[in-house]
Design a protein around this motif. Structure first.
Motif, PDB file in Angstrom:
ATOM      1  N   ALA A 173       0.834  -1.204   0.000  1.00 15.70           N
ATOM      2  CA  ALA A 173       0.000   0.000   0.000  1.00 15.70           C
ATOM      3  C   ALA A 173       0.866   1.251   0.000  1.00 15.70           C
ATOM      4  CB  ALA A 173      -0.925  -0.007   1.216  1.00 15.70           C
ATOM      5  N   GLU A 174       0.263   2.370  -0.323  1.00 16.77           N
ATOM      6  CA  GLU A 174       0.972   3.644  -0.311  1.00 16.77           C
ATOM      7  C   GLU A 174       0.696   4.447   0.947  1.00 16.77           C
ATOM      8  OE1 GLU A 174      -0.023   5.747  -3.838  1.00 16.77           O
ATOM      9  OE2 GLU A 174       1.045   4.351  -5.177  1.00 16.77           O
ATOM     10  N   GLN A 175      -0.416   4.137   1.625  1.00 17.66           N
ATOM     11  CA  GLN A 175      -0.783   4.877   2.826  1.00 17.66           C
ATOM     12  C   GLN A 175      -1.365   3.930   3.873  1.00 17.66           C
ATOM     13  OE1 GLN A 175      -3.415   7.916   0.959  1.00 17.66           O
ATOM     14  NE2 GLN A 175      -1.997   9.416   1.835  1.00 17.66           N
ATOM     15  N   VAL A 176      -1.402   4.415   5.119  1.00 13.45           N
ATOM     16  CA  VAL A 176      -1.993   3.662   6.221  1.00 13.45           C
ATOM     17  C   VAL A 176      -3.055   4.514   6.895  1.00 13.45           C
ATOM     18  CG1 VAL A 176       0.186   2.461   6.641  1.00 13.45           C
ATOM     19  CG2 VAL A 176      -0.392   4.500   8.004  1.00 13.45           C
ATOM     20  N   VAL A 177      -3.855   3.871   7.732  1.00 11.80           N
ATOM     21  CA  VAL A 177      -4.751   4.560   8.659  1.00 11.80           C
ATOM     22  C   VAL A 177      -4.170   4.393  10.056  1.00 11.80           C
ATOM     23  CG1 VAL A 177      -7.040   4.570   9.734  1.00 11.80           C
ATOM     24  CG2 VAL A 177      -6.824   4.232   7.261  1.00 11.80           C
ATOM     25  N   LEU A 178      -3.978   5.487  10.752  1.00  4.68           N
ATOM     26  CA  LEU A 178      -3.528   5.423  12.145  1.00  4.68           C
ATOM     27  C   LEU A 178      -4.756   5.352  13.051  1.00  4.68           C
ATOM     28  CD1 LEU A 178      -0.747   8.198  12.255  1.00  4.68           C
ATOM     29  CD2 LEU A 178      -0.477   5.756  11.758  1.00  4.68           C
ATOM     30  N   VAL A 179      -4.799   4.350  13.934  1.00  9.07           N
ATOM     31  CA  VAL A 179      -5.861   4.232  14.928  1.00  9.07           C
ATOM     32  C   VAL A 179      -5.201   4.317  16.292  1.00  9.07           C
ATOM     33  CG1 VAL A 179      -7.651   2.765  15.927  1.00  9.07           C
ATOM     34  CG2 VAL A 179      -7.388   2.902  13.437  1.00  9.07           C
ATOM     35  N   GLY A 180      -5.345   5.453  16.955  1.00 14.00           N
ATOM     36  CA  GLY A 180      -4.700   5.680  18.229  1.00 14.00           C
ATOM     37  C   GLY A 180      -5.663   5.554  19.384  1.00 14.00           C
ATOM     38  N   HIS A 181      -5.365   4.630  20.305  1.00 13.80           N
ATOM     39  CA  HIS A 181      -6.184   4.469  21.509  1.00 13.80           C
ATOM     40  C   HIS A 181      -5.582   5.309  22.631  1.00 13.80           C
ATOM     41  CE1 HIS A 181      -7.193   1.887  25.235  1.00 13.80           C
ATOM     42  NE2 HIS A 181      -8.217   2.691  24.989  1.00 13.80           N
ATOM     43  N   SER A 182      -6.412   6.084  23.308  1.00 13.52           N
ATOM     44  CA  SER A 182      -5.995   6.899  24.433  1.00 13.52           C
ATOM     45  C   SER A 182      -4.833   7.799  24.019  1.00 13.52           C
ATOM     46  CB  SER A 182      -5.652   5.994  25.617  1.00 13.52           C
ATOM     47  OG  SER A 182      -5.590   6.721  26.819  1.00 13.52           O
ATOM     48  N   ALA A 183      -3.701   7.762  24.740  1.00  9.56           N
ATOM     49  CA  ALA A 183      -2.571   8.633  24.398  1.00  9.56           C
ATOM     50  C   ALA A 183      -2.047   8.369  22.993  1.00  9.56           C
ATOM     51  CB  ALA A 183      -1.443   8.455  25.413  1.00  9.56           C
ATOM     52  N   GLY A 184      -2.317   7.171  22.449  1.00 10.17           N
ATOM     53  CA  GLY A 184      -1.906   6.883  21.081  1.00 10.17           C
ATOM     54  C   GLY A 184      -2.532   7.828  20.077  1.00 10.17           C
ATOM     55  N   GLY A 185      -3.659   8.453  20.438  1.00 15.23           N
ATOM     56  CA  GLY A 185      -4.309   9.392  19.533  1.00 15.23           C
ATOM     57  C   GLY A 185      -3.523  10.671  19.355  1.00 15.23           C
ATOM     58  N   TRP A 186      -3.149  11.320  20.459  1.00 20.58           N
ATOM     59  CA  TRP A 186      -2.399  12.571  20.291  1.00 20.58           C
ATOM     60  C   TRP A 186      -0.961  12.304  19.842  1.00 20.58           C
ATOM     61  CZ3 TRP A 186       1.897  14.026  23.178  1.00 20.58           C
ATOM     62  CH2 TRP A 186       2.092  13.424  24.430  1.00 20.58           C
ATOM     63  N   LEU A 187      -0.429  11.128  20.181  1.00 20.83           N
ATOM     64  CA  LEU A 187       0.898  10.788  19.675  1.00 20.83           C
ATOM     65  C   LEU A 187       0.855  10.489  18.179  1.00 20.83           C
ATOM     66  CD1 LEU A 187       2.148   8.684  22.701  1.00 20.83           C
ATOM     67  CD2 LEU A 187       3.145  10.834  21.869  1.00 20.83           C
ATOM     68  N   GLY A 188      -0.278   9.956  17.703  1.00 20.56           N
ATOM     69  CA  GLY A 188      -0.448   9.767  16.272  1.00 20.56           C
ATOM     70  C   GLY A 188      -0.482  11.099  15.534  1.00 20.56           C
ATOM     71  N   ARG A 189      -1.122  12.086  16.129  1.00 23.69           N
ATOM     72  CA  ARG A 189      -1.123  13.432  15.543  1.00 23.69           C
ATOM     73  C   ARG A 189       0.289  13.993  15.502  1.00 23.69           C
ATOM     74  NH1 ARG A 189      -4.636  16.520  19.496  1.00 23.69           N
ATOM     75  NH2 ARG A 189      -4.239  18.300  18.125  1.00 23.69           N
ATOM     76  N   ALA A 190       1.079  13.696  16.543  1.00 22.63           N
ATOM     77  CA  ALA A 190       2.467  14.157  16.563  1.00 22.63           C
ATOM     78  C   ALA A 190       3.271  13.512  15.442  1.00 22.63           C
ATOM     79  CB  ALA A 190       3.096  13.844  17.921  1.00 22.63           C
ATOM     80  N   TYR A 191       3.106  12.198  15.258  1.00 22.93           N
ATOM     81  CA  TYR A 191       3.815  11.498  14.184  1.00 22.93           C
ATOM     82  C   TYR A 191       3.427  12.062  12.831  1.00 22.93           C
ATOM     83  CZ  TYR A 191       4.602   8.026  10.567  1.00 22.93           C
ATOM     84  OH  TYR A 191       4.949   7.420   9.394  1.00 22.93           O
TER      85      TYR A 191
END
Length: 398
Positions: A173-191
């Motif tokens: 694939a060329e892209q992914v979907v990030l699914v962040g649980h709890s703190a994983g959500g704002w850390l996903g935004r950081a990434y």
């Protein structure tokens, strides 16, 4: 969630005393065994909302709601060409909580995604890894509240980057979907915005990209990582509490992310956002507290919400993160009545709760549906939605 706070050893919704168990962070996988008996005491909620601005007030009972799968919600299959999903664990969680919780692979979020035709990849994390966050405590920036995601969360973002690369390599694939649980959500935004994890200079050749100078950790980028098609956050505290009410326990990292990439920041560049939160327990605490024993759900929610947003009384959320802290402006917002923050009994990592969380079979499709709708809308529609949200916000402010 992200606070290094205190949590109770155990509790029951029927207010009976429980033996003490190991202490755990309230944002960990151990944050939601809140209804083990007498669940009939809670009013059944039958609603999933996407119009968060005009939520109807439910009929609370003991400041709680109980989930029941809404009629007409069918299993959401991955559409043709769907990007692989990269799951970002929450604070205190481990990879196994999403691949084999309590030794039960069939109950795992990853398995349930696979059954629906998605390709899930979970960022490799062990519980002990979270002690690395303490690196920030050794810096002046932490005590001044001036940190970025470095140094406390650099290790985590590097593992996200590695997992994204593996997902693309193994699926083509060329892209992914990030699914962040709890703190994983704002850390996903950081990434998503961190320049360190962007393709170097647009170089397609792997050797050239590796040889290119690498940005320092916590360097904000002006464009989103092109590897990411969408970001889904599940019970994620998107911003720190007001400084006049509570200290940002990340040393400023969470606030930096939210200031640098506010709301659905990259929607105009084609990234789709879905933010999800349970409306399950309303915070309440009687003072002075004279009753002995573990906190009951509304007391636990009161304490947790106070840590996250500075207020707990009458605030509703998933028992760990309040609703108002979990939503991003400009994103597709989903509220799930009766859904808890995570899947395990408070104070332990080895016992099922008997309540539903974001990865439960009956709940999963209620946010996968909006995700598929966002993916099918395409980048242009996502950008138009962001413009409309900004205009609505400006009109309301006027």
């Amino acid at each position: 969630m992200l606070q290094l706070g205190r949590s109770p050893a155990g509790m029951l919704a029927n207010r009976r005393r429980m033996p003490a168990g190991p202490r755990a962070c309230p944002s960990s996988v151990a944050a939601a065994r809140l209804l083990a008996e007498e669940r009939s005491d809670c009013l059944v909620a039958r609603a999933v909302y996407e119009d968060v601005a005009s939520l109807p007030e439910p009929q609370w009972r003991d400041n709680q709601l109980r989930w029941s799968r809404p009629a007409g919600v069918e299993q959401v299959q991955a559409p043709p060409g769907a990007p692989p999903i990269v799951v970002l664990p929450g604070f205190g969680n481990a990879t196994t909580d999403y691949t084999e919780p309590f030794g039960n692979r069939e109950a795992a979020l990853a398995t349930r995604l696979e059954v629906r035709g998605w390709r899930p990849f979970v960022v490799p994390v062990q519980r002990k890894d979270w002690f690395r966050v303490a690196r920030g405590l050794l810096t002046r920036g932490f005590w001044r509240g001036g940190l970025t995601t470095d140094p406390g969360y650099t290790w985590y973002l590097e593992r996200v980057a590695e997992t994204v690369e593996r997902a693309l390599r193994e699926t083509g694939a060329e892209q992914v979907v990030l699914v962040g649980h709890s703190a994983g959500g704002w850390l996903g935004r950081a990434y998503l915005g961190d320049q360190r994890y962007q393709p170097a200079g647009g170089a397609d050749d792997a050797a050239a990209a590796a040889a290119a100078p690498q940005a320092k950790p916590g360097t904000a980028g002006a464009a989103p990582n092109p590897r990411v098609a969408a970001v889904v956050t599940l019970g994620s505290p998107q911003r720190p509490p007001p400084p006049e009410k509570k200290r940002d326990m990340t040393g400023g990292a969470q606030g930096w992310v939210d200031r640098t990439y506010p709301g659905a920041f990259f929607a105009g560049a084609g990234v789709r956002y879905v933010t999800v939160c349970g409306r399950t327990v309303r915070g309440h605490r009687d003072f002075p507290r004279q009753r002995e024993g573990p906190r009951i759900p509304e007391e636990y929610a009161y304490d947790s919400y106070t840590e996250v947003c500075g207020d707990g009384e009458g605030v509703a959320g998933d028992c760990v993160v309040p609703l108002g802290s979990a939503m991003l402006s400009g994103a597709r917002q989903v509220v799930l009545d009766g859904v808890y923050h995570s899947m395990s009994r408070i104070g332990t990592f080895d016992e099922e709760s008997g309540v539903v969380w974001y990865g439960s079979e009956d709940v999963l499709d209620c946010w996968l549906g909006p995700l598929v709708a966002e993916l099918q809308r395409g980048p242009a529609a996502a950008a138009e939605a962001l413009v409309a949200a900004v205009e609505d916000g400006e009109a309301a402010a006027a």
